[in-house]
Motif scaffolding. Structure first.
Motif, PDB file in Angstrom:
ATOM      1  N   LEU A   1       0.803  -1.209   0.000  1.00  0.00           N
ATOM      2  CA  LEU A   1       0.000   0.000   0.000  1.00  0.00           C
ATOM      3  C   LEU A   1       0.842   1.266   0.000  1.00  0.00           C
ATOM      4  N   ASN A   2       2.115   1.160   0.392  1.00  0.00           N
ATOM      5  CA  ASN A   2       2.953   2.360   0.366  1.00  0.00           C
ATOM      6  C   ASN A   2       3.746   2.500  -0.930  1.00  0.00           C
ATOM      7  N   ASP A   3       3.457   1.641  -1.916  1.00  0.00           N
ATOM      8  CA  ASP A   3       4.071   1.781  -3.240  1.00  0.00           C
ATOM      9  C   ASP A   3       3.298   2.816  -4.044  1.00  0.00           C
ATOM     10  N   LEU A   4       4.004   3.464  -4.985  1.00  0.00           N
ATOM     11  CA  LEU A   4       3.326   4.386  -5.894  1.00  0.00           C
ATOM     12  C   LEU A   4       2.345   3.603  -6.764  1.00  0.00           C
ATOM     13  N   PRO A   5       1.170   4.163  -7.150  1.00  0.00           N
ATOM     14  CA  PRO A   5       0.669   5.498  -6.804  1.00  0.00           C
ATOM     15  C   PRO A   5      -0.042   5.564  -5.460  1.00  0.00           C
ATOM     16  N   LEU A   6      -0.062   4.465  -4.684  1.00  0.00           N
ATOM     17  CA  LEU A   6      -0.811   4.451  -3.435  1.00  0.00           C
ATOM     18  C   LEU A   6      -0.120   5.221  -2.326  1.00  0.00           C
ATOM     19  N   ALA A   7       1.182   5.524  -2.504  1.00  0.00           N
ATOM     20  CA  ALA A   7       1.923   6.251  -1.477  1.00  0.00           C
ATOM     21  C   ALA A   7       1.382   7.656  -1.261  1.00  0.00           C
ATOM     22  N   THR A   8       0.645   8.175  -2.227  1.00  0.00           N
ATOM     23  CA  THR A   8       0.076   9.521  -2.084  1.00  0.00           C
ATOM     24  C   THR A   8      -1.163   9.534  -1.203  1.00  0.00           C
ATOM     25  N   LEU A   9      -1.678   8.360  -0.834  1.00  0.00           N
ATOM     26  CA  LEU A   9      -2.907   8.268  -0.060  1.00  0.00           C
ATOM     27  C   LEU A   9      -2.621   8.127   1.427  1.00  0.00           C
ATOM     28  N   GLN A  10      -3.628   8.406   2.221  1.00  0.00           N
ATOM     29  CA  GLN A  10      -3.596   8.145   3.656  1.00  0.00           C
ATOM     30  C   GLN A  10      -4.719   7.169   3.987  1.00  0.00           C
TER      31      GLN A  10
END
Length: 240
Positions: free
Chosen positions: A4-13
Motif C-alpha cells: 500500500l505504500n508503493d506508488l501510486p498508493l503512497a500519495t494516499l492516507q
C-alpha cells in the motif's frame, strides 16, 4: 503483490473508523479502513486498491478492518474459467428477451423509483428503503472513477439497473437493483452473468464481486459463480 505504500498508493492516507454495528452478522461490531483523499483516487489508483480488497460506496473507498473478525472476504471471478451451472444457463437464456442500454451516470426518476421498490421488497427495514433522492445519488451516482450504468429492458419496461466500475484488469460490480416482481425472475443472476460476458468482451480477466461472508445468507449467491477467488493473507487464491 505491491504494497500500500508503493506508488501510486503512497500519495494516499489510510485511517480506521470507529466501531459500528455490522450489517451482515448480528451482535457484531465492524470497522473499516478508509483511503483518502477521495479526489486522488482515480481509475488507475482505484484499480490498485481493488486488488488489495478495497471497494467503494460513492466517493468512499474502504475495506473491512474489524478487530476480531475476518469473515468478509473480497472475491472475484476469473472470467475465462467460469463455468455456469444449469440454473445460470437457464437465466442467461432469458437474457435474449432483454435490451441492454448504456446510460449516462446521472439521476433518473424512473431508476430511483425502481431502486426504492427493490429496497422495500428485498431489504425491508434495512434503512435504504427510505433513502432520499440525495442519499441515492451519493450512494450510486457520485464517482471519481470509470463507472458505467446499464439498463436492462424487456417489452414490459425497465427491469434491471446495474453499475460497474472499469478497472485495469476487470470490472467491479458496484450495485445492481431490479424489479422484485415476479419473485421467480433471476434478475440478480442475469446481471452478474452479463457482467462476466462484458469482461470477456473487453478482454478483462476478472469480475470483482465485493465481499462474501460464508455465514451470511445475503452473500450466498456469490459463491455460486465458480471458480471464485478470495483475497486473504495479502494474496488472491481459489476458494472451495
Amino acid at each position: 503483490m505491491s504494497k500500500l505504500n508503493d506508488l501510486p498508493l503512497a500519495t494516499l492516507q489510510f485511517y480506521a473508523t470507529a466501531p459500528y454495528p455490522c450489517s451482515y452478522l448480528p451482535d457484531r461490531a465492524a470497522r473499516s479502513q478508509v483511503a483518502t483523499p477521495s479526489h486522488l483516487i482515480d481509475a488507475r489508483v482505484y484499480s490498485e486498491l481493488v486488488r488489495f480488497g478495497f471497494r467503494r460506496s460513492g466517493a468512499f473507498t474502504y475495506r473491512p478492518y474489524c478487530d476480531h473478525c475476518r469473515a468478509c472476504v473480497p472475491v472475484r471471478v476469473p472470467v475465462k474459467e467460469f463455468q455456469p451451472t444449469r440454473s445460470q444457463r437457464r437465466a442467461w437464456r432469458d437474457s435474449v428477451k432483454m435490451a441492454v442500454i448504456r446510460r449516462e451516470l446521472a439521476y433518473d426518476p424512473v431508476h430511483y423509483e425502481l431502486y426504492l421498490k427493490y429496497q422495500r421488497v428485498r431489504h425491508p427495514g434495512g434503512g435504504m428503503d427510505q433513502d432520499s433522492r440525495e442519499q441515492y445519488q451519493h450512494f450510486l451516482l457520485h464517482s471519481n472513477v470509470a463507472t458505467e450504468l446499464y439498463e436492462f429492458r424487456d417489452d414490459r419496461g425497465l427491469r434491471i439497473v446495474s453499475l460497474v466500475d472499469k478497472l485495469d484488469d476487470g470490472l467491479s460490480s458496484v450495485y445492481t437493483f431490479f424489479d422484485p416482481e415476479p419473485a421467480t425472475a433471476s434478475y440478480g443472476t442475469l446481471s452478474i452473468l452479463w457482467q462476466i460476458a462484458r469482461c470477456r468482451q473487453l478482454g478483462l480477466a476478472y469480475l470483482y464481486l465485493g465481499y462474501w461472508i460464508e455465514q451470511s445468507h445475503k452473500m450466498a449467491y456469490k459463491a455460486s459463480f465458480r471458480p471464485i477467488e478470495g483475497f486473504a493473507g495479502g494474496r488472491w487464491g481459489r476458494l472451495g
